[in-house]
Write an enzyme that holds these catalytic residues in place. Structure first.
Site, PDB file in Angstrom:
ATOM      1  N   LYS A  23      -9.553 -28.130  68.671  1.00 47.09           N
ATOM      2  CA  LYS A  23     -10.058 -26.960  67.891  1.00 47.09           C
ATOM      3  C   LYS A  23      -8.899 -25.872  68.223  1.00 47.09           C
ATOM      4  O   LYS A  23      -8.374 -25.548  69.355  1.00 47.09           O
ATOM      5  CB  LYS A  23     -11.265 -26.539  68.850  1.00 47.09           C
ATOM      6  CG  LYS A  23     -11.912 -25.091  68.401  1.00 47.09           C
ATOM      7  CD  LYS A  23     -13.302 -25.098  68.943  1.00 47.09           C
ATOM      8  CE  LYS A  23     -13.374 -25.035  70.419  1.00 47.09           C
ATOM      9  NZ  LYS A  23     -14.815 -24.701  70.858  1.00 47.09           N
ATOM     10  N   CYS A  41      -3.792 -13.840  60.637  1.00 42.77           N
ATOM     11  CA  CYS A  41      -4.155 -14.809  59.540  1.00 42.77           C
ATOM     12  C   CYS A  41      -5.501 -15.343  59.492  1.00 42.77           C
ATOM     13  O   CYS A  41      -5.978 -15.961  60.637  1.00 42.77           O
ATOM     14  CB  CYS A  41      -3.049 -15.821  59.491  1.00 42.77           C
ATOM     15  SG  CYS A  41      -3.479 -17.333  58.219  1.00 42.77           S
ATOM     16  N   CYS A  43      -6.329 -17.217  56.590  1.00 42.28           N
ATOM     17  CA  CYS A  43      -6.113 -18.272  55.253  1.00 42.28           C
ATOM     18  C   CYS A  43      -5.640 -19.531  55.720  1.00 42.28           C
ATOM     19  O   CYS A  43      -5.751 -20.481  55.096  1.00 42.28           O
ATOM     20  CB  CYS A  43      -5.487 -17.476  54.244  1.00 42.28           C
ATOM     21  SG  CYS A  43      -3.545 -17.344  54.600  1.00 42.28           S
ATOM     22  N   CYS A  52      -0.307 -13.225  60.393  1.00 39.32           N
ATOM     23  CA  CYS A  52      -0.291 -13.095  58.842  1.00 39.32           C
ATOM     24  C   CYS A  52       1.186 -12.656  58.485  1.00 39.32           C
ATOM     25  O   CYS A  52       1.848 -12.088  59.083  1.00 39.32           O
ATOM     26  CB  CYS A  52      -1.268 -12.019  58.368  1.00 39.32           C
ATOM     27  SG  CYS A  52      -0.774 -11.624  56.535  1.00 39.32           S
ATOM     28  N   HIS A  56      -1.205 -15.457  52.235  1.00 31.15           N
ATOM     29  CA  HIS A  56      -2.349 -15.247  51.534  1.00 31.15           C
ATOM     30  C   HIS A  56      -2.323 -14.698  50.087  1.00 31.15           C
ATOM     31  O   HIS A  56      -3.057 -15.169  49.489  1.00 31.15           O
ATOM     32  CB  HIS A  56      -3.517 -14.460  52.403  1.00 31.15           C
ATOM     33  CG  HIS A  56      -3.017 -12.952  52.447  1.00 31.15           C
ATOM     34  ND1 HIS A  56      -2.287 -12.449  53.635  1.00 31.15           N
ATOM     35  CD2 HIS A  56      -3.248 -11.869  51.757  1.00 31.15           C
ATOM     36  CE1 HIS A  56      -1.874 -11.125  53.474  1.00 31.15           C
ATOM     37  NE2 HIS A  56      -2.583 -10.754  52.217  1.00 31.15           N
TER      38      HIS A  56
END
Ligand code: FES
Length: 76
Positions: A23, A41, A43, A52, A56
């Site tokens: 996980k 992030c 995405c 990020c 995206h």
């Protein structure tokens, strides 16, 4: 169509990031942020995950998706 939606729902949201982990969890200590704004992030396409890197934008253009980062702002 509904069948397309169901098929996509059975796909992993994370295609490549840290797949060796059971996980993927990241923690942020807000008091330690050095910058006034940090983008995380959501995405799962960033080359600098969990940060990020703007990937995206390409993902959204290619898929019609509308994902974007979580912005964490340092309290003044
Ligand atoms: Fe994933 Fe920006 S690169 S949200």
């Amino acid at each position: 169509t509904a069948s397309v939606v169901r098929a996509e729902a059975n796909q992993p949201i994370n295609p490549v990031i840290r797949k060796e982990e059971a996980k993927v969890v990241d923690s942020v200590l807000v008091a330690e942020l050095s910058k006034p704004l940090t983008a995380y992030c959501r995405c799962w396409r960033s080359g600098t995950f969990p940060l990020c890197d703007g990937s995206h934008v390409k993902h959204n253009k290619a898929t019609g998706d509308n994902v974007g980062p979580l912005l964490v702002k340092k309290q003044e």
